[in-house]
Enzyme design. Structure first.
Site, PDB file in Angstrom:
ATOM      1  CB  CYS A   1      -0.948  -0.026   1.179  1.00  0.00           C
ATOM      2  SG  CYS A   1      -2.123  -1.414   0.967  1.00  0.00           S
TER       3      CYS A   1
ATOM      4  CG  HIS B   1      -3.165   3.614   1.877  1.00  0.00           C
ATOM      5  ND1 HIS B   1      -3.776   3.245   0.431  1.00  0.00           N
ATOM      6  CD2 HIS B   1      -3.200   2.728   2.551  1.00  0.00           C
ATOM      7  CE1 HIS B   1      -3.695   1.878   0.649  1.00  0.00           C
ATOM      8  NE2 HIS B   1      -3.593   1.477   1.844  1.00  0.00           N
TER       9      HIS B   1
ATOM     10  CG  ASN C   1      -6.540  -0.561   0.825  1.00  0.00           C
ATOM     11  OD1 ASN C   1      -5.726  -0.197   0.004  1.00  0.00           O
ATOM     12  ND2 ASN C   1      -6.269  -0.932   2.052  1.00  0.00           N
TER      13      ASN C   1
HETATM   14  O1  UT7 Z   1      -3.981  -0.752   3.455  1.00  0.00           O
HETATM   15  C1  UT7 Z   1      -2.902  -1.302   4.202  1.00  0.00           C
HETATM   16  C2  UT7 Z   1      -3.457  -0.976   5.643  1.00  0.00           C
HETATM   17  N1  UT7 Z   1      -4.566  -1.622   6.228  1.00  0.00           N
HETATM   18  C3  UT7 Z   1      -5.349  -1.039   6.851  1.00  0.00           C
HETATM   19  O2  UT7 Z   1      -5.031   0.063   7.211  1.00  0.00           O
HETATM   20  C4  UT7 Z   1      -6.685  -1.893   7.303  1.00  0.00           C
HETATM   21  C5  UT7 Z   1      -6.534  -1.437   8.900  1.00  0.00           C
HETATM   22  N2  UT7 Z   1      -7.609  -1.832   9.860  1.00  0.00           N
HETATM   23  C6  UT7 Z   1      -8.792  -1.646   9.497  1.00  0.00           C
HETATM   24  O3  UT7 Z   1      -9.186  -0.809   8.659  1.00  0.00           O
HETATM   25  C7  UT7 Z   1      -9.925  -2.095  10.461  1.00  0.00           C
HETATM   26  O4  UT7 Z   1      -9.335  -2.919  11.635  1.00  0.00           O
HETATM   27  C8  UT7 Z   1     -10.921  -3.379   9.908  1.00  0.00           C
HETATM   28  C9  UT7 Z   1     -11.936  -2.588   8.855  1.00  0.00           C
HETATM   29  C10 UT7 Z   1     -10.178  -4.329   9.153  1.00  0.00           C
HETATM   30  C11 UT7 Z   1     -11.794  -3.711  11.037  1.00  0.00           C
HETATM   31  O5  UT7 Z   1     -12.443  -2.969  11.964  1.00  0.00           O
HETATM   32  P1  UT7 Z   1     -12.494  -3.216  13.406  1.00  0.00           P
HETATM   33  O6  UT7 Z   1     -13.399  -1.863  13.864  1.00  0.00           O
HETATM   34  O7  UT7 Z   1     -10.918  -3.207  13.869  1.00  0.00           O
HETATM   35  O8  UT7 Z   1     -13.256  -4.667  13.765  1.00  0.00           O
HETATM   36  P2  UT7 Z   1     -12.594  -5.928  14.372  1.00  0.00           P
HETATM   37  O9  UT7 Z   1     -11.583  -6.524  13.479  1.00  0.00           O
HETATM   38  O10 UT7 Z   1     -12.194  -5.497  15.825  1.00  0.00           O
HETATM   39  O11 UT7 Z   1     -13.973  -6.495  14.311  1.00  0.00           O
HETATM   40  C12 UT7 Z   1     -15.078  -6.465  14.973  1.00  0.00           C
HETATM   41  C13 UT7 Z   1     -16.085  -7.483  14.635  1.00  0.00           C
HETATM   42  C14 UT7 Z   1     -15.575  -8.725  14.870  1.00  0.00           C
HETATM   43  O12 UT7 Z   1     -16.562  -9.537  15.580  1.00  0.00           O
HETATM   44  P3  UT7 Z   1     -16.438  -9.898  17.151  1.00  0.00           P
HETATM   45  O13 UT7 Z   1     -15.378 -10.778  17.360  1.00  0.00           O
HETATM   46  O14 UT7 Z   1     -16.470  -8.646  17.891  1.00  0.00           O
HETATM   47  O15 UT7 Z   1     -17.676 -10.578  17.265  1.00  0.00           O
HETATM   48  C15 UT7 Z   1     -15.628  -9.090  13.378  1.00  0.00           C
HETATM   49  O16 UT7 Z   1     -15.595 -10.667  13.373  1.00  0.00           O
HETATM   50  O17 UT7 Z   1     -16.742  -7.694  13.520  1.00  0.00           O
HETATM   51  C16 UT7 Z   1     -16.584  -8.681  12.914  1.00  0.00           C
HETATM   52  N3  UT7 Z   1     -16.344  -8.385  11.309  1.00  0.00           N
HETATM   53  C17 UT7 Z   1     -17.248  -8.178  10.347  1.00  0.00           C
HETATM   54  N4  UT7 Z   1     -18.566  -8.188  10.675  1.00  0.00           N
HETATM   55  C18 UT7 Z   1     -19.363  -8.153   9.636  1.00  0.00           C
HETATM   56  C19 UT7 Z   1     -15.182  -8.398  10.785  1.00  0.00           C
HETATM   57  N5  UT7 Z   1     -15.472  -8.293   9.401  1.00  0.00           N
HETATM   58  C20 UT7 Z   1     -16.760  -8.046   9.123  1.00  0.00           C
HETATM   59  C21 UT7 Z   1     -17.407  -7.909   8.208  1.00  0.00           C
HETATM   60  N6  UT7 Z   1     -18.794  -7.834   8.359  1.00  0.00           N
HETATM   61  N7  UT7 Z   1     -16.973  -7.816   6.839  1.00  0.00           N
END
Ligand code: UT7
Length: 327
Positions: free
Chosen positions: A114, A254, A284
């Site tokens: 990225c 980004h 992204n």
């Molecule tokens: O480009 C390179 C750099 N990459 C990035 O910058 C990505 C950085 N990270 C992020 O943007 C975020 O961390 C994410 C968008 C990937 C995730 O957001 P989050 O607020 O950190 O969510 P989380 O990973 O803590 O997940 C929260 C909940 C989980 O459920 P539980 O464990 O709380 O029951 C996940 O299983 O959301 C669930 N979950 C989803 N639910 C519905 C994860 N993906 C999904 C989904 N739809 N697509």
């Protein structure tokens, strides 16, 4: 007499097919509501079999050349950032070079995921300033749809395909006529910290599994590092350029997650209307995301000649970087 790289034009290209959140929610266990709330993403573009990293790159490069008003034959350097090359080798840059008909100059790929566009820009700028080349195409192009695990809702909703390109020309002491300020790339800083290389990676490769592999990410940990690293590298560039953050007209980050953009802008005291945001439309697109956003804001007239623009990115490796340009 100091040489600087001046931006002559920008261009971008997106695959024909759009994939909205509602349609995605019929493919995996997710919802439009979750995706919008956690990421700001509403839509992404997905490449058809006849659309490749090189074809998108070539299209974006042609548009950048047209905007610059120059002939492809005058390009003597192509640096293409991608993590999804057409083939393991040759470099996708050489395929683009041949398509554009500017054979004979320098052409190679840069792999920094990225942050790839920032790395490509840094390398191209150094080569232009040193005199190794005079006119460069710097391209970020990706087809991440090909390396996504479409059954993994934690990653497949986040990425899209696309390409963006800029034309750079080496000039001696270029000045912006209106402000009499130096024009072109003013300062760039790049970093990597390999201890985090397993937080965002692809689980395959020619020398390990002999396969292409799929993208894997520990999103929450990447998020945490992103805000810290982006804020610090931005301040480093501001200091290197000898300006203050208030002088920056536009932040072109980004486009990974609207929440990362908001948090970084808040930490640096940028008002949201100075931040270019395209993640809602493209998701992204890895190395393509910064030049795609830059081109969108130049084409709709927000970013104008003379504006001071900060580009920044962070990605797998980890790698990160920022660059300050007077357009
Ligand atoms: O480009 C390179 C750099 N990459 C990035 O910058 C990505 C950085 N990270 C992020 O943007 C975020 O961390 C994410 C968008 C990937 C995730 O957001 P989050 O607020 O950190 O969510 P989380 O990973 O803590 O997940 C929260 C909940 C989980 O459920 P539980 O464990 O709380 O029951 C996940 O299983 O959301 C669930 N979950 C989803 N639910 C519905 C994860 N993906 C999904 C989904 N739809 N697509």
């Amino acid at each position: 007499m100091m040489r600087r790289s001046v931006v002559l034009g920008t261009g971008s290209a997106l695959p024909r097919r759009k994939l909205g959140n509602e349609e995605l929610a019929r493919m995996v266990d997710t919802s439009d509501e979750w995706i919008v709330e956690r990421t700001g993403i509403r839509n992404r573009h997905v490449a058809a079999p006849d659309e490749t990293t090189s074809s998108l790159a070539t299209e974006s490069a042609k548009r950048a050349l047209e905007a610059a008003g120059i002939d492809a034959k005058s390009i003597d350097l192509i640096v293409l950032a991608t993590a999804t090359p057409d083939q393991t080798f040759p470099a996708t840059a050489t395929i683009v070079q041949n398509e554009l008909g500017c054979n004979g100059g320098i052409a190679f790929d840069v792999a920094a995921v990225c942050s790839g566009f920032l790395y490509a820009l840094g390398v191209a700028d150094s080569m232009l300033v040193s005199g190794a080349a005079n006119r460069a195409l710097v391209i970020g192009s990706e087809t991440f749809s090909r390396i996504l695990d479409w059954e993994d809702r934690t990653t497949c909703v986040l990425f899209g395909d696309g390409a963006g390109a800029i034309v750079l020309e080496a000039r001696t002491e270029p000045l912006d006529e209106a402000s009499n300020q130096p024009r072109g790339v003013l300062a760039t800083k790049l970093h990597a910290d390999g201890q985090h290389n397993q937080l965002l990676y692809v689980d395959g490769g020619p020398s390990t599994t002999g396969t292409v592999g799929k993208l894997r990410m520990k999103g929450r940990e990447v998020f945490r590092h992103a805000v810290t690293n982006l804020t610090s590298v931005l301040l480093e560039v501001v200091e290197a350029a000898g300006i203050s953050t208030e002088e920056i007209d536009w932040l072109v980050p980004h486009q990974a997650n609207a929440r990362i953009l908001d948090a970084t802008a808040r930490k640096l005291g940028f008002s949201p209307d100075k931040v270019v945001m395209t993640v809602d439309q493209h998701a992204n697109t890895s190395a393509a995301s910064v030049p795609l956003a830059l081109d969108a804001a130049i084409r709709d007239g927000r970013i104008k000649q003379g504006d001071l623009v900060m580009l920044e990115a962070m990605g797998g490796g980890f790698t990160w970087g920022a660059s300050l340009i007077r357009i």
